[in-house]
Write a protein that holds these residues in place. Sequence first.
Motif, PDB file in Angstrom:
ATOM      1  N   UNK A 103       0.795  -1.228   0.000  1.00  0.00           N
ATOM      2  CA  UNK A 103       0.000   0.000   0.000  1.00  0.00           C
ATOM      3  C   UNK A 103       0.828   1.279   0.000  1.00  0.00           C
ATOM      4  N   UNK A 104       2.106   1.234   0.244  1.00  0.00           N
ATOM      5  CA  UNK A 104       2.913   2.452   0.315  1.00  0.00           C
ATOM      6  C   UNK A 104       3.913   2.600  -0.827  1.00  0.00           C
ATOM      7  N   UNK A 105       3.708   1.927  -1.931  1.00  0.00           N
ATOM      8  CA  UNK A 105       4.666   2.099  -3.013  1.00  0.00           C
ATOM      9  C   UNK A 105       4.581   1.034  -4.067  1.00  0.00           C
ATOM     10  N   UNK A 106       5.734   0.728  -4.646  1.00  0.00           N
ATOM     11  CA  UNK A 106       5.811  -0.193  -5.770  1.00  0.00           C
ATOM     12  C   UNK A 106       6.231  -1.604  -5.371  1.00  0.00           C
ATOM     13  N   UNK A 107       6.353  -1.837  -4.103  1.00  0.00           N
ATOM     14  CA  UNK A 107       6.727  -3.162  -3.616  1.00  0.00           C
ATOM     15  C   UNK A 107       5.681  -4.174  -4.084  1.00  0.00           C
ATOM     16  N   UNK A 108       6.141  -5.343  -4.492  1.00  0.00           N
ATOM     17  CA  UNK A 108       5.187  -6.343  -4.968  1.00  0.00           C
ATOM     18  C   UNK A 108       5.673  -7.754  -4.762  1.00  0.00           C
ATOM     19  N   UNK A 109       4.729  -8.654  -4.724  1.00  0.00           N
ATOM     20  CA  UNK A 109       5.022 -10.070  -4.548  1.00  0.00           C
ATOM     21  C   UNK A 109       5.246 -10.694  -5.921  1.00  0.00           C
TER      22      UNK A 109
ATOM     23  N   UNK B 265       7.900  -3.619  -8.271  1.00  0.00           N
ATOM     24  CA  UNK B 265       7.249  -4.582  -9.157  1.00  0.00           C
ATOM     25  C   UNK B 265       6.920  -3.949 -10.506  1.00  0.00           C
ATOM     26  N   UNK B 266       6.892  -2.609 -10.578  1.00  0.00           N
ATOM     27  CA  UNK B 266       6.576  -1.930 -11.841  1.00  0.00           C
ATOM     28  C   UNK B 266       7.696  -2.074 -12.864  1.00  0.00           C
ATOM     29  N   UNK B 267       8.868  -2.538 -12.444  1.00  0.00           N
ATOM     30  CA  UNK B 267       9.980  -2.768 -13.376  1.00  0.00           C
ATOM     31  C   UNK B 267       9.762  -4.015 -14.222  1.00  0.00           C
ATOM     32  N   UNK B 268       8.708  -4.742 -13.921  1.00  0.00           N
ATOM     33  CA  UNK B 268       8.364  -5.921 -14.714  1.00  0.00           C
ATOM     34  C   UNK B 268       8.820  -7.218 -14.075  1.00  0.00           C
TER      35      UNK B 268
END
Length: 109
Positions: free
Chosen positions: A5-11, A70-73
């Motif tokens: 919820x606070x950024x681009x961090x992703x699983x 995670x937005x880096x693909x």
Amino acid sequence: VNFTHLGHRGKFDFRLYVAYESDLRLVREIILSTLRADGRVLKEPAPNCFIAAFKEGLVEMVAYAWVADITQGKLGLQTDLFLAVMEEFRRRNIALPTPYATRYLDREG
């Protein structure tokens, strides 16, 4: 805890398959050490790897890791991880599954 919820961090998750003859504890350790060694994978929450299923002729493994952006693909990361895992599998003689049809034809030939 909501880690996204606070950024681009992703699983990030990926699946791979090995033969029943494989040393599954070693396979799991190779996958985890590969994840831990990649600078894009976060240390916390820690990566994890599980046996997802025993299927006809193969064992399905699934690994999970968190990445900072995670937005880096996912495909670039996935490709790099698969290449590193495959190199280590070859080095350690980890057996990959042979398609059932191929095994059947080999027995007939």
